[in-house]
Write a protein that holds these residues in place. Structure first.
Motif, PDB file in Angstrom:
ATOM      1  N   ILE A  81     -11.190   0.458  10.244  1.00  0.00           N
ATOM      2  CA  ILE A  81     -10.030   1.315  10.489  1.00  0.00           C
ATOM      3  C   ILE A  81      -9.535   1.121  11.913  1.00  0.00           C
ATOM      4  N   GLU A  82     -10.466   1.034  12.890  1.00  0.00           N
ATOM      5  CA  GLU A  82     -10.055   0.797  14.280  1.00  0.00           C
ATOM      6  C   GLU A  82      -9.361  -0.558  14.407  1.00  0.00           C
ATOM      7  N   ARG A  83      -9.893  -1.585  13.708  1.00  0.00           N
ATOM      8  CA  ARG A  83      -9.266  -2.911  13.776  1.00  0.00           C
ATOM      9  C   ARG A  83      -7.895  -2.882  13.125  1.00  0.00           C
ATOM     10  N   TYR A  84      -7.769  -2.137  12.002  1.00  0.00           N
ATOM     11  CA  TYR A  84      -6.453  -2.025  11.357  1.00  0.00           C
ATOM     12  C   TYR A  84      -5.449  -1.355  12.298  1.00  0.00           C
ATOM     13  N   ASP A  85      -5.888  -0.271  12.980  1.00  0.00           N
ATOM     14  CA  ASP A  85      -4.985   0.425  13.905  1.00  0.00           C
ATOM     15  C   ASP A  85      -4.566  -0.502  15.044  1.00  0.00           C
ATOM     16  N   ALA A  86      -5.540  -1.315  15.536  1.00  0.00           N
ATOM     17  CA  ALA A  86      -5.208  -2.233  16.626  1.00  0.00           C
ATOM     18  C   ALA A  86      -4.218  -3.303  16.168  1.00  0.00           C
TER      19      ALA A  86
ATOM     20  N   PHE B  68      -9.903  18.457   2.980  1.00  0.00           N
ATOM     21  CA  PHE B  68      -9.736  17.026   2.777  1.00  0.00           C
ATOM     22  C   PHE B  68      -8.956  16.443   3.947  1.00  0.00           C
ATOM     23  N   GLU B  69      -9.281  15.193   4.330  1.00  0.00           N
ATOM     24  CA  GLU B  69      -8.592  14.535   5.421  1.00  0.00           C
ATOM     25  C   GLU B  69      -7.412  13.735   4.892  1.00  0.00           C
ATOM     26  N   SER B  70      -6.368  13.608   5.742  1.00  0.00           N
ATOM     27  CA  SER B  70      -5.223  12.779   5.377  1.00  0.00           C
ATOM     28  C   SER B  70      -5.675  11.331   5.249  1.00  0.00           C
ATOM     29  N   GLY B  71      -5.227  10.674   4.186  1.00  0.00           N
ATOM     30  CA  GLY B  71      -5.623   9.302   3.929  1.00  0.00           C
ATOM     31  C   GLY B  71      -6.953   9.173   3.202  1.00  0.00           C
TER      32      GLY B  71
ATOM     33  N   ALA C 151      -2.646   2.685   3.332  1.00  0.00           N
ATOM     34  CA  ALA C 151      -3.347   1.462   3.701  1.00  0.00           C
ATOM     35  C   ALA C 151      -4.709   1.788   4.320  1.00  0.00           C
ATOM     36  N   ARG C 152      -4.740   2.781   5.223  1.00  0.00           N
ATOM     37  CA  ARG C 152      -6.011   3.160   5.840  1.00  0.00           C
ATOM     38  C   ARG C 152      -6.973   3.712   4.790  1.00  0.00           C
TER      39      ARG C 152
ATOM     40  N   CYS D  82       0.816  -1.217   0.000  1.00  0.00           N
ATOM     41  CA  CYS D  82       0.000   0.000   0.000  1.00  0.00           C
ATOM     42  C   CYS D  82       0.845   1.260   0.000  1.00  0.00           C
ATOM     43  N   GLY D  83       2.124   1.172   0.409  1.00  0.00           N
ATOM     44  CA  GLY D  83       2.971   2.362   0.428  1.00  0.00           C
ATOM     45  C   GLY D  83       2.975   3.093   1.759  1.00  0.00           C
TER      46      GLY D  83
END
Length: 276
Positions: A86-91, A258-261, A67-68, A61-62
């Motif tokens: 997204i919360e599961r990815y962060d965890a 715009f939001e990051s990601g 990735a998020r 994903c870079g």
């Protein structure tokens, strides 16, 4: 049928990976009856990256920001709420990445004004006026009508003609100041659509296409870099990381936040940006 479209593909996952982000995305895609190619076409995320994410591999994903963004985009494409994923990815990957501190601003180098050149034309005119005035003054005061030492003894002294007044110098016309030119940002062709993108404080993946589908650019826009695109009718954009992008359309700055990601899909035409 694309690889990974059958429910039997769950046999490829270990028991502890069945609740992973990739597994949830794959299950939702299969339940929605979508192939990997269809998801890739609707999200603009390449097929190998979709496969890698569904297998729990985010190395292609870079970085975490991208990735998020991909997880959010794929979740929406298969009908899932992206927030829990997204919360599961962060965890699973050590928490949400800390925001990148803004780069220090450097004071712009002050532009020293160029020294003014002497106005030789005005100086010459002033000198001519002074000389003509001095000559006229001398001629006028030098003939006062009195007889000189060689005047005739008898009879009146011959009358002398008064000196003609010195001609007035022609007034010097001041040069009119040139009208201020339009701003360089606003001076864009009126018969085209012009889009300028600048990555301010982070890199971003950019895709730009003309109205006929011709690919104008597809790649990373590094921090501090700018790209400008023009087309006769329309420009379509995809911003992989929209947060750090500063966007000008037809000479006007787009004030959307715009939001990051965040992945943004935008389209602009000629005229005012809101017409795009």
């Amino acid at each position: 049928m694309s690889i990974g479209n059958s429910p039997e593909d769950d046999r490829n996952f270990p028991a502890d990976d069945r609740d992973s982000v990739g597994h949830v995305l794959r299950q939702a895609r299969v339940a929605a009856g979508l192939t990997v190619e269809e998801v890739s076409a609707s999200t603009r995320v390449r097929v190998p990256i979709v496969h890698a994410i569904e297998e729990g591999d985010f190395s292609r994903c870079g970085g975490d920001v991208y990735a998020r963004g991909h997880v959010r985009t794929l979740a929406r494409a298969v009908g899932l709420d992206p927030a829990p994923l997204i919360e599961r990815y962060d965890a699973e990957h050590g928490g949400r990445p800390a925001p990148t501190p803004a780069a220090p601003l450097f004071e712009a180098e002050r532009i020293r004004p160029e020294p003014r050149r002497p106005n030789w034309t005005a100086a010459m005119v002033a000198a001519i006026v002074a000389v003509v005035g001095f000559v006229g003054y001398s001629m006028f005061n030098g003939t006062d009508g009195t007889a000189g030492p060689e005047a005739v003894a008898e009879g009146p002294a011959p009358a002398t003609k008064p000196a003609k007044p010195a001609p007035k110098p022609a007034p010097v016309k001041s040069q009119a100041a040139p009208a201020p030119s339009e701003s360089a940002i606003a001076a864009v062709p009126q018969d085209k659509v012009t889009v300028k993108l600048t990555a301010t404080d982070d890199k971003s993946w950019i895709s730009a296409k003309a109205h006929d589908g011709k690919l104008l650019f597809d790649g990373l826009l590094l921090k501090g870099e700018s790209k400008t695109f023009q087309d006769d009718k329309r420009i379509d954009l995809i911003l992989g990381n929209a947060g750090p992008i500063e966007l000008y359309v037809n000479g006007k700055k787009i004030e959307d936040s715009f939001e990051s990601g965040q992945v943004e899909r935008l389209s602009y035409t000629k005229g005012d940006p809101q017409d795009g």
